[in-house]
Design a protein around this motif. Structure first.
Motif, PDB file in Angstrom:
ATOM      1  N   PRO A   1       0.828  -1.204   0.000  1.00 31.68           N
ATOM      2  CA  PRO A   1       0.000   0.000   0.000  1.00 31.68           C
ATOM      3  C   PRO A   1       0.866   1.259   0.000  1.00 31.68           C
ATOM      4  N   GLN A   2       0.448   2.224  -0.788  1.00 34.45           N
ATOM      5  CA  GLN A   2       1.093   3.533  -0.803  1.00 34.45           C
ATOM      6  C   GLN A   2       0.168   4.531  -1.480  1.00 34.45           C
ATOM      7  N   PHE A   3       0.587   5.779  -1.513  1.00 39.52           N
ATOM      8  CA  PHE A   3      -0.145   6.848  -2.184  1.00 39.52           C
ATOM      9  C   PHE A   3      -0.540   6.379  -3.574  1.00 39.52           C
ATOM     10  N   THR A   4      -1.808   6.542  -3.913  1.00 40.34           N
ATOM     11  CA  THR A   4      -2.332   5.916  -5.127  1.00 40.34           C
ATOM     12  C   THR A   4      -2.167   6.757  -6.387  1.00 40.34           C
ATOM     13  N   GLU A   5      -1.784   8.005  -6.266  1.00 40.26           N
ATOM     14  CA  GLU A   5      -1.696   8.865  -7.442  1.00 40.26           C
ATOM     15  C   GLU A   5      -0.660   8.398  -8.467  1.00 40.26           C
ATOM     16  N   PRO A   6       0.484   7.822  -8.055  1.00 37.50           N
ATOM     17  CA  PRO A   6       1.420   7.338  -9.069  1.00 37.50           C
ATOM     18  C   PRO A   6       0.796   6.304  -9.998  1.00 37.50           C
ATOM     19  N   GLU A   7       0.078   5.333  -9.439  1.00 39.49           N
ATOM     20  CA  GLU A   7      -0.546   4.331 -10.293  1.00 39.49           C
ATOM     21  C   GLU A   7      -1.631   4.951 -11.160  1.00 39.49           C
ATOM     22  N   ALA A   8      -2.415   5.850 -10.590  1.00 39.05           N
ATOM     23  CA  ALA A   8      -3.476   6.487 -11.366  1.00 39.05           C
ATOM     24  C   ALA A   8      -2.898   7.268 -12.538  1.00 39.05           C
ATOM     25  N   ALA A   9      -1.799   7.989 -12.304  1.00 40.94           N
ATOM     26  CA  ALA A   9      -1.177   8.773 -13.372  1.00 40.94           C
ATOM     27  C   ALA A   9      -0.615   7.866 -14.460  1.00 40.94           C
ATOM     28  N   LEU A  10       0.006   6.767 -14.063  1.00 42.25           N
ATOM     29  CA  LEU A  10       0.545   5.830 -15.045  1.00 42.25           C
ATOM     30  C   LEU A  10      -0.576   5.210 -15.876  1.00 42.25           C
ATOM     31  N   ALA A  11      -1.668   4.828 -15.216  1.00 40.91           N
ATOM     32  CA  ALA A  11      -2.795   4.241 -15.942  1.00 40.91           C
ATOM     33  C   ALA A  11      -3.405   5.251 -16.902  1.00 40.91           C
ATOM     34  N   ASP A  12      -3.537   6.499 -16.466  1.00 36.24           N
ATOM     35  CA  ASP A  12      -4.093   7.545 -17.336  1.00 36.24           C
ATOM     36  C   ASP A  12      -3.233   7.749 -18.581  1.00 36.24           C
ATOM     37  N   ALA A  13      -1.923   7.518 -18.445  1.00 37.19           N
ATOM     38  CA  ALA A  13      -1.007   7.690 -19.579  1.00 37.19           C
ATOM     39  C   ALA A  13      -0.957   6.455 -20.466  1.00 37.19           C
ATOM     40  N   GLY A  14      -1.778   5.463 -20.160  1.00 38.85           N
ATOM     41  CA  GLY A  14      -1.878   4.288 -21.014  1.00 38.85           C
ATOM     42  C   GLY A  14      -0.997   3.118 -20.626  1.00 38.85           C
ATOM     43  N   HIS A  15      -0.356   3.184 -19.467  1.00 38.38           N
ATOM     44  CA  HIS A  15       0.505   2.101 -19.030  1.00 38.38           C
ATOM     45  C   HIS A  15      -0.295   1.003 -18.339  1.00 38.38           C
ATOM     46  N   ALA A  16       0.109  -0.229 -18.533  1.00 39.44           N
ATOM     47  CA  ALA A  16      -0.390  -1.352 -17.744  1.00 39.44           C
ATOM     48  C   ALA A  16       0.494  -1.448 -16.509  1.00 39.44           C
ATOM     49  N   VAL A  17      -0.078  -1.199 -15.348  1.00 37.61           N
ATOM     50  CA  VAL A  17       0.699  -1.035 -14.117  1.00 37.61           C
ATOM     51  C   VAL A  17       0.670  -2.321 -13.296  1.00 37.61           C
ATOM     52  N   GLY A  18       1.842  -2.786 -12.912  1.00 35.44           N
ATOM     53  CA  GLY A  18       1.932  -3.932 -12.021  1.00 35.44           C
ATOM     54  C   GLY A  18       1.943  -3.477 -10.571  1.00 35.44           C
ATOM     55  N   ARG A  19       1.485  -4.350  -9.690  1.00 34.08           N
ATOM     56  CA  ARG A  19       1.470  -4.053  -8.259  1.00 34.08           C
ATOM     57  C   ARG A  19       2.298  -5.083  -7.495  1.00 34.08           C
ATOM     58  N   VAL A  20       3.056  -4.598  -6.530  1.00 31.56           N
ATOM     59  CA  VAL A  20       3.688  -5.444  -5.536  1.00 31.56           C
ATOM     60  C   VAL A  20       3.021  -5.105  -4.208  1.00 31.56           C
ATOM     61  N   LEU A  21       2.344  -6.072  -3.610  1.00 31.23           N
ATOM     62  CA  LEU A  21       1.590  -5.834  -2.384  1.00 31.23           C
ATOM     63  C   LEU A  21       2.386  -6.300  -1.176  1.00 31.23           C
ATOM     64  N   LEU A  22       2.735  -5.362  -0.303  1.00 30.33           N
ATOM     65  CA  LEU A  22       3.412  -5.704   0.942  1.00 30.33           C
ATOM     66  C   LEU A  22       2.377  -6.174   1.957  1.00 30.33           C
TER      67      LEU A  22
END
Length: 361
Positions: free
Chosen positions: A112-133
């Motif tokens: 878990p962390q601040f969600t804006e980085p993933e949201a920004a990457l997704a908005d730019a068309g990236h398929a974002v991977g997650r590592v869940l601690l």
């Protein structure tokens, strides 16, 4: 022995938690009626001397912003060349610039962390991977969990919302040629001595450090932050910015916050926050019998708390005058998690008493 990285797949846009939910939503409408423990901006800020400097800049609003002086001040503060600094309209803008300007194939966000980085990457068309601690690991990072072929890795330090401070040597183990290592240090100035900070490091390949001046200084409405990275990365990000992206008042604020006076005041505030956080955690631990637990050890100006029946508890806390940040919008957390901002000891005592009453009821 390190654990092998588990299978990890990109997350489809729109799947899972609401990544656009942030703490301000908890107090947006009836916030004036509530004690705000949902937003991580230090109370009593900005201080009077900083307000006066910002207000003084209004006289020059007819001129276009010139960020050279503020940029040089930030560079001097961290002991790096000015070419390694980019001023931004808060750290949030930096995440958008990274997503748009960097050519990456497999970005990964550590949650878990601040969600804006993933949201920004997704908005730019990236398929974002997650590592869940995991909670059972104390939400601590094992570098082996990050896929070897990830060419952009985003991690917070100290991490929002877990308040975990990852050792610098653990983070640097993620660095390698061909990979961008993005470390969000938005709350690092709330850590005494800024220990484990990577800001100012020039020996880590692909390192990009993001800093915010909105939390400690109460400048969320002004929007000011900066990026520290290699000159070619800064140039790429700057090329994605609009003209004059940071306002003149924000530039004045940046210069003030990294001044000798600003640095000394932030250091004192970090020590004060540490004491107030320990007091809050001590009070919360007295509710262990009611099922309350605190993730930790916490190192940021907020704590992550597990409470049974978290959704109902949040609603009932609002009924008795307290707003806390829901945790279920952070990937890897569920409805029983809430984030609580560290406030003065009297406020914390009132909050914990209210929480005890809600749980007893």
């Amino acid at each position: 022995m390190e654990r092998a990285a588990p299978p990890e797949e990109p997350v489809a846009v729109g799947d899972g938690p609401d990544l656009r939910h942030h703490g301000d939503a908890e107090v947006r409408d009836d916030g004036e009626k509530l004690t705000d423990l949902a937003v991580n901006v230090r109370t009593g800020t900005p201080p009077r001397w900083l307000r006066e400097r910002v207000m003084g800049s209004v006289e020059g609003l007819a001129a276009y912003p010139d960020g050279r002086t503020a940029r040089a001040a930030v560079a001097a503060h961290h002991g790096v060349p000015v070419e390694r600094v980019l001023l931004t309209a808060g750290a949030a803008e930096a995440f958008v610039l990274l997503a748009r300007a960097l050519r990456v194939r497999r970005p990964v966000v550590v949650h878990p962390q601040f969600t804006e980085p993933e949201a920004a990457l997704a908005d730019a068309g990236h398929a974002v991977g997650r590592v869940l601690l995991r909670e059972e690991d104390g939400f601590r990072l094992d570098p082996a969990l990050v896929p070897p072929d990830a060419d952009l890795v985003v991690v917070g330090n100290p991490t929002n919302p877990t308040s975990v401070l990852h050792p610098a040597d653990v983070l640097t183990r993620l660095a390698r040629p061909g990979r961008f290592l993005v470390v969000d240090e938005a709350f690092m100035d709330a850590v005494p001595g800024e220990r484990e900070s990577l800001a100012g490091r020039t020996d880590v390949p692909g390192l990009v450090v993001l800093r915010s001046l909105t939390k400690t200084w109460g400048l969320a409405g002004l929007r000011i932050g900066y990026v520290l990275a290699a000159p070619e990365v800064v140039a790429a990000l700057e090329g994605a910015q609009p003209l004059w992206p940071v306002s003149s008042p924000a530039l004045v604020a940046a210069q003030a916050c990294v001044s000798e006076r600003g640095v000394a005041e932030a250091a004192a505030a970090a020590v004060s926050v540490t004491g107030d956080r320990e007091h809050l955690v001590g009070l919360l631990r007295e509710l262990a019998g009611a099922g309350v637990s605190v993730a930790g050890p916490a190192e940021g100006p907020f704590v992550l708390v597990r409470v049974p029946g978290g959704r109902l508890v949040r609603e009932r806390l609002r009924g008795v005058g307290f707003a806390v940040r829901r945790g279920d919008t952070f990937p890897g957390l569920g409805q029983d998690w809430v984030r609580v901002a560290v406030r003065d000891r009297e406020t914390s005592a009132r909050f914990v008493a209210a929480l005890a009453g809600v749980l007893a009821g």
